[in-house]
Design an enzyme around this catalytic site. Structure first.
Site, short mmCIF file in Angstrom:
data_model
loop_
_atom_site.label_atom_id
_atom_site.label_comp_id
_atom_site.label_asym_id
_atom_site.label_seq_id
_atom_site.Cartn_x
_atom_site.Cartn_y
_atom_site.Cartn_z
N GLU A 110 6.49 7.00 10.87
CA GLU A 110 6.35 7.29 9.44
C GLU A 110 7.12 8.55 9.09
O GLU A 110 7.08 9.54 9.84
CB GLU A 110 4.88 7.44 9.07
N ASP A 119 1.10 -0.68 5.16
CA ASP A 119 1.16 0.65 4.58
C ASP A 119 1.06 1.73 5.66
O ASP A 119 1.12 2.91 5.35
CB ASP A 119 0.04 0.83 3.55
N GLY A 128 -1.57 4.45 0.38
CA GLY A 128 -2.86 3.88 0.01
C GLY A 128 -3.65 4.74 -0.95
O GLY A 128 -4.29 4.23 -1.87
N ALA A 129 -3.63 6.04 -0.75
CA ALA A 129 -4.40 6.95 -1.60
C ALA A 129 -3.56 7.57 -2.70
O ALA A 129 -4.03 8.47 -3.40
CB ALA A 129 -5.03 8.05 -0.75
N ASP A 172 -17.21 -5.03 13.08
CA ASP A 172 -17.23 -3.60 13.39
C ASP A 172 -18.32 -3.36 14.43
O ASP A 172 -19.51 -3.41 14.12
CB ASP A 172 -17.53 -2.78 12.13
N ILE A 178 -13.94 1.95 2.77
CA ILE A 178 -12.83 1.17 2.21
C ILE A 178 -13.11 -0.32 2.34
O ILE A 178 -12.87 -1.10 1.42
CB ILE A 178 -11.50 1.55 2.89
N CYS A 226 -3.60 -1.15 6.11
CA CYS A 226 -3.61 0.04 5.26
C CYS A 226 -4.42 1.13 5.94
O CYS A 226 -5.04 1.98 5.27
CB CYS A 226 -4.20 -0.28 3.88
N ALA A 227 -4.43 1.11 7.26
CA ALA A 227 -5.22 2.07 8.03
C ALA A 227 -4.32 3.07 8.73
O ALA A 227 -3.96 4.10 8.17
CB ALA A 227 -6.12 1.34 9.01
N ARG A 228 -3.91 2.76 9.97
CA ARG A 228 -3.07 3.66 10.74
C ARG A 228 -2.07 2.86 11.56
O ARG A 228 -2.38 1.76 12.05
CB ARG A 228 -3.91 4.51 11.71
N HIS A 276 2.74 4.60 3.53
CA HIS A 276 1.40 5.20 3.62
C HIS A 276 0.97 5.78 2.27
O HIS A 276 0.62 6.96 2.16
CB HIS A 276 1.35 6.28 4.71
#
Length: 326
Positions: free
Chosen positions: A271, A266, A294-295, A176, A156, A240-242, A292
């Site tokens: 949630e 997101d 995103g997808a 990272d 992503i 937009c991850a967790r 959530h």
């Protein structure tokens, strides 16, 4: 799909795109069932593979109810709703589908950044409430030529970075600790990209900080009070991850102190997000919260759902493949 069938059973525990369920129903090699109250016991007794998304928690207790289960396949990359150690102890293989959602999640992240910088949702709400919007007093910020900080240099992250450079002609800083290699520099260009080995080196220069890491012990609370202090004045934060990667109490403090231009969220700790849980954040004009999604595009849900359907059939029929995570 009867209880006496000798065909392997694939159970669908969470909502999947109709293209995926249709693909399974048309396959003569297997039986498939969408879980319901009436067939739950049959699923526990017969299912050799289960298809999940993020809705269902696959706990040790849940795993213990299955007598024939061999495979758990998750649509998407995050597997924090699956107890991987319990699955390993039970001899159950776990697979995910990294990369398939990358375009859709990157699109959402870029959309949130633009909406916040140009105050689109804030202005829209004002108009809907009948308030006067004076253009000369309602100035946004341009993202052209600005710096994007990507935390988590996976599928992503690289897609978002490419979109950022293509649309904004800006630069990208990546962080990272688990990423090694030169592919980002080769794809993006050394003049547009650099990787840093300390998170604070990214936070100090990024105009937009976008999170793309899984929720683990090492990433929980990754962005908290100290990190907000190190961020640039008037930066934008995107998650937009967790949920859980961002300390939500510290985020509210950063917004109320005008440290941040805004936050696009997101992924939340609770949630779906509700007014009861997030009343203060929702009242803030520079916060956008989505549940959530995103997808959640038609194209990606069809593509990734069918991919999972094909994968589970291959697994139960003894044809190996896919991305195994446990």
């Amino acid at each position: 799909m009867t209880g006496t069938s000798l065909k392997p059973l694939v159970a669908i525990l969470d909502p999947y795109h109709p293209d995926a369920t249709a693909k399974l129903e048309a396959n003569n090699e297997i039986d498939s069932l969408v879980v319901s109250k009436s067939n739950r016991q049959e699923i526990y007794d017969r299912a050799q593979a289960i298809m999940v998304r993020s809705d269902t928690a696959i706990s040790p207790v849940e795993l213990s109810k299955f007598s024939q289960l061999k495979y758990v396949v998750k649509q998407g990359v995050g597997v924090d709703n699956i107890d991987l150690e319990a699955a390993k102890q039970a001899g159950i293989e776990v697979y995910n589908t990294p990369g398939l959602n990358a375009e859709a999640v990157a699109e959402l992240a870029l959309s949130l950044a633009l909406c916040l910088a140009r105050r689109i949702t804030e202005i829209d709400r004002s108009i809907r409430e009948g308030k006067a919007v004076v253009r000369s007093q309602t100035l946004g910020r341009s993202l052209f030529g600005k710096t994007l900080g990507v935390i988590g240099m996976g599928n992503i992250g690289i897609v978002l970075a490419k979109k950022w450079i293509g649309a904004m002609e800006g630069t990208v800083v990546g962080y990272d600790p688990h990423y090694q290699g030169d592919s980002w520099s080769e794809i993006l260009g050394a003049h547009r990209f650099r990787q840093v080995d300390q998170l604070n080196n990214l936070l100090q220069v990024a105009d937009v900080v976008s999170l793309h890491v899984p929720l683990t012990d090492s990433t929980k609370g990754l962005i908290a009070r100290d990190e907000f202090t190190q961020m640039k004045q008037d930066a934008i934060l995107l998650n937009c991850a967790r949920g859980g990667i961002v300390d939500e109490e510290a985020l509210l403090e950063a917004l109320e102190s005008n440290k941040l231009v805004g936050a696009g969220l997101d992924a939340m700790e609770i949630e779906p997000p509700t007014r009861e849980a997030y009343g203060s954040l929702l009242k803030h004009p520079n916060v956008i919260i989505t549940p959530h999604i995103g997808a959640s595009t038609r194209e990606i849900q069809s593509l990734s759902g069918v991919f999972v359907a094909d994968l589970v059939v291959d697994l139960v029929m003894g044809r190996r493949g896919g991305n195994r995570v446990a």
